[in-house]
Design a protein around this motif. Structure first.
Motif: not given
Length: 394
Positions: A207, A219-220, A222-224, A226-227, A230, A280
């Motif tokens: 990741q 945006d992507r 931030d998603q990465a 966040t993954a 998590d 993810r």
């Protein structure tokens, strides 16, 4: 009803010398019973004489040292033997003579040092006693009689030595069982640690590598990130589960990331969470689960979870981005798992792979009486299959 239950505990809390004293007192008291006078142990043919002023001291010397037969076995045997010799030479022939074989059994069982020397000294000391009894007697006792009594004493020592060897063998067996248990537990913890750390760290690395190329897409990115966060939280949660193996009280409180599950068995829905985490990380995973996990499955659920976890970890490592399928079926008697990945899988492992993951899974499944296989299929995919009997204790 309270008294009988507490009495044994109270008795065993006493010092071993105090607990051994009643036997000596019983022999001492029995020696003074008129009905038993002259009916004790007799070596030689000296006539039985009535008790006199010296009798109490001799019989006490013969019986009371039995109190220390476990704590001071050599000293106890020496005092009992001295009292027995005086008893025979004085012609008391009391029941207290029974103390000698009892002392020999205890010494053979509890003496730890100088055992041969003690046996040799007693054997040598018996010779002048036998000679003195033969000369003081009227000649009715033959040499074979003295030899027979000596063999009886040797038998008593042998019984004690057998008891000691049995106790030592049992202690050694328990030590080996405890050592094997500790080794098995360390191996199991190492496997759990390997599964948890390898999977989550691999996912985080993949990741993080993907996030490096997403700086132009906030945006992507931030998603990465966040993954990655998590995944780190799930790693901490799984490590807390692992700590329960070492400290059952650890993590007993509700864990916000696990929904309050502190045991070793993954809670319901963890397989789907595992698949989502892998997705993810950039791995396309097709997931199919049939049936519902049941509490009666025992440790089979945990092993099935580890099989999927290890297979997905290998897919991320060696076939990143390749299509992967996960099929899990929960049956009444067994759980079947099949994870297939396009590509050659671990056969093209990168340097640094230990290979212990699949080997550990094979051992885990075999312990439960199941079947495990991992290797290339006819269609070119790398497939991991496991059949795990349900109902085995966790």
């Amino acid at each position: 009803m309270i008294g009988p239950r507490r009495a044994p505990d109270w008795w065993h809390q006493l010092d071993v010398t105090v607990r051994n004293l009643p036997l000596g007192l019983l022999l001492l008291a029995g020696s003074f019973l008129p009905a038993l006078h002259g009916k004790g142990t007799q070596v030689g043919d000296l006539p039985t004489r009535p008790f006199d002023a010296l009798t109490i001291a001799v019989l006490a010397l013969e019986c009371l040292p039995l109190a220390g037969r476990r704590r001071w076995p050599a000293l106890s045997l020496a005092l009992v033997s001295l009292g027995f010799a005086i008893d025979q030479l004085r012609g008391y022939h009391s029941v207290a003579g029974t103390a000698l074989p009892l002392a020999l059994i205890s010494t053979g069982a509890h003496l730890a040092r100088h055992r041969r020397a003690t046996a040799l000294v007693l054997s040598v000391a018996y010779v002048p006693l036998a000679v003195a009894l033969y000369r003081l007697g009227s000649g009715g006792e033959t040499v074979s009689g003295f030899v027979t009594f000596y063999l009886v004493l040797v038998l008593a020592w042998g019984i004690g030595a057998w008891l000691r060897s049995t106790r030592v063998a049992e202690a050694e067996r328990r030590r080996r069982v405890a050592e094997d248990t500790r080794t098995a537990e360390r191996t199991r913890i190492a496997r759990e640690l390997h599964d948890v750390v390898t999977h989550h760290v691999t996912a985080m690395v993949v990741q993080a590598e993907a996030a490096r190329y997403l700086t132009a897409a906030p945006d992507r990115l931030d998603q990465a990130l966040t993954a990655v966060t998590d995944t780190g939280r799930r790693a901490i949660s799984d490590l807390r589960h692992l700590l329960d193996l070492l400290d059952p009280g650890h993590g007993a409180a509700t864990d916000p990331h696990t929904g309050g599950h502190g045991g070793r068995t993954p809670p319901a829905g963890r397989l789907l969470t595992l698949v989502e985490q892998t997705r993810r990380a950039g791995q396309p995973v097709e997931f199919t689960e049939e049936g519902t996990p049941t509490p009666s499955a025992g440790s089979a659920d945990l092993v099935a979870y580890r099989v999927v976890q290890e297979a997905l970890t290998n897919a991320l490592k060696y076939a990143h981005g390749s299509r992967t399928s996960v099929r899990v079926r929960h049956g009444g008697k067994e759980i079947t798992v099949e994870v297939g990945t396009d590509g050659s899988g671990p056969a093209t492992a990168s340097p640094g792979g230990s290979g212990r993951g699949l080997a550990g899974l094979r051992e885990r499944v075999a312990v439960l009486g199941g079947e495990f296989s991992a290797g290339p299929a006819d269609d070119g995919r790398f497939v991991v299959r496991a059949r795990i009997p349900a109902g085995s204790p966790a």
